[in-house]
Structure formats: C-alpha cells, structure tokens
Write a protein that holds these residues in place. Sequence first.
Motif, PDB file in Angstrom:
ATOM      1  N   PRO A  35       0.827  -1.213   0.000  1.00 34.11           N
ATOM      2  CA  PRO A  35       0.000   0.000   0.000  1.00 34.11           C
ATOM      3  C   PRO A  35       0.859   1.260   0.000  1.00 34.11           C
ATOM      4  N   ARG A  36       0.426   2.256  -0.747  1.00 31.94           N
ATOM      5  CA  ARG A  36       1.055   3.576  -0.830  1.00 31.94           C
ATOM      6  C   ARG A  36       2.442   3.580  -1.458  1.00 31.94           C
ATOM      7  N   ALA A  37       2.838   2.476  -2.038  1.00 32.11           N
ATOM      8  CA  ALA A  37       4.132   2.449  -2.729  1.00 32.11           C
ATOM      9  C   ALA A  37       3.971   3.148  -4.077  1.00 32.11           C
ATOM     10  N   PRO A  38       5.048   3.688  -4.629  1.00 36.17           N
ATOM     11  CA  PRO A  38       4.970   4.264  -5.977  1.00 36.17           C
ATOM     12  C   PRO A  38       4.427   3.219  -6.954  1.00 36.17           C
ATOM     13  N   ALA A  39       3.762   3.661  -7.990  1.00 41.34           N
ATOM     14  CA  ALA A  39       3.076   2.763  -8.923  1.00 41.34           C
ATOM     15  C   ALA A  39       4.011   1.756  -9.587  1.00 41.34           C
ATOM     16  N   HIS A  40       5.289   2.093  -9.777  1.00 38.56           N
ATOM     17  CA  HIS A  40       6.193   1.162 -10.457  1.00 38.56           C
ATOM     18  C   HIS A  40       6.662   0.027  -9.549  1.00 38.56           C
ATOM     19  N   ARG A  59       6.056   0.105 -16.010  1.00 36.58           N
ATOM     20  CA  ARG A  59       5.609   1.308 -15.285  1.00 36.58           C
ATOM     21  C   ARG A  59       6.767   2.240 -14.983  1.00 36.58           C
ATOM     22  N   SER A  60       7.912   1.690 -14.632  1.00 37.73           N
ATOM     23  CA  SER A  60       9.081   2.510 -14.357  1.00 37.73           C
ATOM     24  C   SER A  60       9.451   3.337 -15.577  1.00 37.73           C
ATOM     25  N   LEU A  61       9.269   2.748 -16.758  1.00 36.98           N
ATOM     26  CA  LEU A  61       9.593   3.432 -18.015  1.00 36.98           C
ATOM     27  C   LEU A  61       8.416   4.248 -18.558  1.00 36.98           C
ATOM     28  N   GLU A  62       7.291   4.237 -17.829  1.00 35.17           N
ATOM     29  CA  GLU A  62       6.068   4.937 -18.237  1.00 35.17           C
ATOM     30  C   GLU A  62       5.563   4.429 -19.584  1.00 35.17           C
ATOM     31  N   LEU A  63       5.576   3.077 -19.723  1.00 39.04           N
ATOM     32  CA  LEU A  63       5.149   2.434 -20.969  1.00 39.04           C
ATOM     33  C   LEU A  63       3.965   1.504 -20.754  1.00 39.04           C
ATOM     34  N   GLY A  64       3.204   1.711 -19.702  1.00 36.96           N
ATOM     35  CA  GLY A  64       2.065   0.847 -19.427  1.00 36.96           C
ATOM     36  C   GLY A  64       2.301   0.041 -18.163  1.00 36.96           C
ATOM     37  N   THR A  65       1.583  -1.067 -18.040  1.00 42.93           N
ATOM     38  CA  THR A  65       1.628  -1.888 -16.847  1.00 42.93           C
ATOM     39  C   THR A  65       1.821  -3.346 -17.224  1.00 42.93           C
ATOM     40  N   THR A  66       2.586  -4.074 -16.439  1.00 46.18           N
ATOM     41  CA  THR A  66       2.729  -5.512 -16.604  1.00 46.18           C
ATOM     42  C   THR A  66       1.637  -6.178 -15.792  1.00 46.18           C
ATOM     43  N   ASP A  67       0.876  -7.086 -16.402  1.00 48.16           N
ATOM     44  CA  ASP A  67      -0.181  -7.797 -15.685  1.00 48.16           C
ATOM     45  C   ASP A  67       0.438  -8.943 -14.901  1.00 48.16           C
TER      46      ASP A  67
END
Length: 148
Positions: A35-40, A59-67
């Motif tokens: 909880p509350r961690a950065p999105a990446h 996410r770290s590269l701001e290229l979407g999300t890994t499922d």
Amino acid sequence: MNELLLIVSIAGSRVALPAAAVESVVELEALIPVPRAPAHIAGLSALRSRVLTVIDCRRSLELGTTDLTSAGIHEAAVVEIEGHHYALTVDVVEDVFEALSEPAPVRAPMEQGWERVSQGMVETDEGPLLLVDIEKLIAGPSVEARAA
C-alpha cells in the motif's frame, strides 16, 4: 570491452542489462501488494528466504503496466543494490552476450522513460542494444512525473 550483458525484452524492446549486476533470473509466483508504494513497485515476493521488491519495468519506463495478477510465467532479473534485493520484471530473458564496444550516445529520439535509464548503445553479436542503468530503472519516474 569484456563486459557481459543480459539481453532481455521490456515492453517489446530488446535491451541489455549489465550481467555482473544480475544475481539470477527467476519466475515470479506470489506477489504481495505494498500500500502507498509508488506505482512502479508491483509488490513484494520471496526468493530463498529473501524478500524481493518487485519493480514493474513497464511502469518505471512509463510504458504501461505488466499484468502480474494473471496466471503464467513472469520472468524477472534479480539484482542487489545497496543491500536491497529487487526483481525487475521483463517480458523475456534471452541470453548473455559480450559487449563489443563501450556505450555510445544514442542518436535517435527515445521515449522519456528510455532516455532516463539509458547508458548508451552498445554493440553486441546481436547488433546494437540500449544499455539500461539498473538503479535508474529501480528509482522509477521522477516525483513530478508520478504526480502528473
């Protein structure tokens, strides 16, 4: 140059990680959200009694999300930075190759995330590849980018 490189695919792009920094390549199983961690930061996982902070490289590269919630194999490169262990999620781990050159400046426009983590282009037997700065990948987007 004798540096070995781990060739991986992240968000569909083949890139190189310094192999000396990679402890192992694993398949992630259980993932515990933070909880509350950065999105990446995708969550925490365990490996041989060690806690790994799992970094969603997309996410770290701001290229979407890994499922990472779906069943299946989720490959990751395990690294240790300043005593902390991280699992860097990747699409595919390919192989290890020797760098045939020192990193050279990238002469083409890149997306902001790639530009942030780039150490330059290195020649390999597989052709030129972007060398990724692992610490910058772990750090994720800047605070300003996260707030946007």
